[in-house]
Design a protein around this motif. Structure first.
Motif, mmCIF file in Angstrom:
data_model
loop_
_atom_site.group_PDB
_atom_site.id
_atom_site.type_symbol
_atom_site.label_atom_id
_atom_site.label_comp_id
_atom_site.label_asym_id
_atom_site.label_seq_id
_atom_site.Cartn_x
_atom_site.Cartn_y
_atom_site.Cartn_z
ATOM 1 N N LYS A 128 10.676 3.844 0.395
ATOM 2 C CA LYS A 128 9.354 3.441 -0.115
ATOM 3 C C LYS A 128 8.596 4.678 -0.597
ATOM 4 O O LYS A 128 8.912 5.804 -0.204
ATOM 5 C CB LYS A 128 8.549 2.725 0.972
ATOM 6 N N ASP A 165 4.325 2.153 -3.566
ATOM 7 C CA ASP A 165 4.085 1.043 -2.641
ATOM 8 C C ASP A 165 2.700 1.095 -2.025
ATOM 9 O O ASP A 165 2.037 0.058 -1.874
ATOM 10 C CB ASP A 165 5.140 1.056 -1.519
ATOM 11 N N ASN A 224 5.771 -3.237 3.269
ATOM 12 C CA ASN A 224 7.196 -3.105 2.944
ATOM 13 C C ASN A 224 7.988 -2.365 4.018
ATOM 14 O O ASN A 224 8.810 -1.481 3.723
ATOM 15 C CB ASN A 224 7.363 -2.407 1.598
#
Length: 386
Positions: A128, A165, A224
């Motif tokens: 990420k 993200d 996430n």
């Protein structure tokens, strides 16, 4: 006017001219003009939650450890706006341009980092991407015409920045919260994590409510598969003249399935960092502010010295240390390269693995890295661009 609140504005308008500012202040209309020039929406206290972990007194947030209070004087104004020795580099700071194609998809697992300048770091952690305090605009200011200007260009054009993200914001000062950068990323559904009270500012910029998570100290959320934890720091906030400490400030702990990163944000040294290390450490890497400190306790309470920054790294149980908040904007009394020189000396004494990449240069935290002292070549007038 509190000295720390006043200086946040004074450093922005340094280029306007000392004489004009002094005349306005002495005439008694400086405060009204300042408020008009940099007024911004703030979060009203009644809109923040009633129960808070962060101390809250008489309508303002406060630090766990008291901050020294110093009233601003004309002498302090003159000192803050006066030129100091070598606060800007004499040579060209090297910048490694980030290939936009590297951001086409999700990153690989592991932990890589690239310093974007000042407090901005692009962190690739466990597949990420997280950005810290990104300011890709040319100036840390409410206007593009005056205020502290970058010593070097951004390593990536803002319009080419993508597939991020999450963004974590430590507080609302102009050198940490940049409207243009935030608005660009919001179009890509990036999630924004801000300390308590700062949501209103992003909403005023038309950032969708669903993309903003507002956290108190020790609160956390997930994005996430990453835990984003708001952890305490010792600083202050204000974006205008009349919102001093109306919104919270924080450090951040980013906890992935495999890797952990601590981000200090702006802060003075505080005992709470040891608690962060106990509760959330050890960290594979830390991103710690080392620059923009000034003389006296009033400054050290909110902007720690390089030696204190090294101690924070030890307190939170850090692995690699990435020093930030130096080398991009002229915001302090000290020479521009003094923070990294003092940090390097202190880190060597404590056997700390120090990462000193060029702006825009990615490095893998889990590999052995060698970094030249590029700032020495800048002062010698040597072009160190790749």
């Amino acid at each position: 006017m509190n000295l720390t609140a006043g200086y946040n504005f004074l450093r922005i308008i340094k280029n306007i001219g000392l004489a004009l500012v002094a005349i306005l202040l002495l005439a008694g209309i400086g405060g009204a003009l300042i408020g008009y020039l940099i007024s911004a929406p703030i979060s009203h206290n009644e809109e923040t939650r009633a129960e808070r972990a962060a101390p809250f007194q008489e309508g303002r947030f406060v630090n766990f450890e008291p901050q020294a209070g110093t009233e601003i004087t004309l002498a302090a104004i003159i000192e803050a706006l006066s030129d100091h020795e070598r606060t800007s580099p004499t040579g060209e700071i090297p910048v490694v341009s980030i290939d936009p194609s590297l951001l086409d998809g999700p990153p690989e697992d592991g932990l890589r980092m690239a310093w974007l300048g000042h407090a901005g770091v692009l962190i690739e952690i466990d597949g990420k991407r997280v950005l810290t305090d990104p300011v890709l605009s040319d100036r840390a200011s409410p206007t593009s015409y005056v205020g502290p200007k970058r010593f070097h260009p951004s390593p990536i054009d803002l319009q080419k920045l993508r597939n991020v993200d999450a963004v974590v914001i430590s507080h609302n000062h102009y050198d940490h919260l940049d409207q243009a950068t935030i608005r660009h990323l919001s179009k890509q559904e990036t999630q924004f994590f801000v300390p308590l009270g700062n949501k209103a500012q992003l909403l005023a910029w038309d950032i969708p409510d669903a993309q903003i998570t507002e956290l108190d100290w020790w609160e956390e959320a997930t994005v996430n598969g990453l835990r984003i934890v708001s952890t305490p720091s010792r600083h202050y906030s204000n974006r205008g003249t009349f919102d001093y400490k109306k919104t919270l400030w924080s450090s951040w702990s980013i906890v992935g399935p495999t890797n952990r990163v601590f981000v200090s944000g702006d802060t003075g040294y505080a005992k709470v960092f040891s608690e962060i290390g106990t509760r959330l450490g050890p960290f594979d890497a830390t991103v710690i502010k080392v620059g923009a400190y000034g003389p006296g306790d009033a400054w050290h309470d909110i902007h720690m010295t390089p030696e204190q920054a090294v101690q924070v790294h030890l307190d939170v149980k850090g692995g690699h240390m990435l020093p930030v908040h130096w080398g991009t904007f002229n915001l302090a009394y000290h020479p521009w390269d003094e923070p990294i020189i003092r940090t390097q000396t202190s880190a060597a004494q404590k056997n700390i693995v120090l990462a000193t990449p060029k702006v825009g240069e990615f490095f893998d935290v889990h590999l052995d890295n060698e970094f030249p002292n590029w700032w020495e070549e800048v002062e010698q007038g040597v072009n160190t661009d790749d």
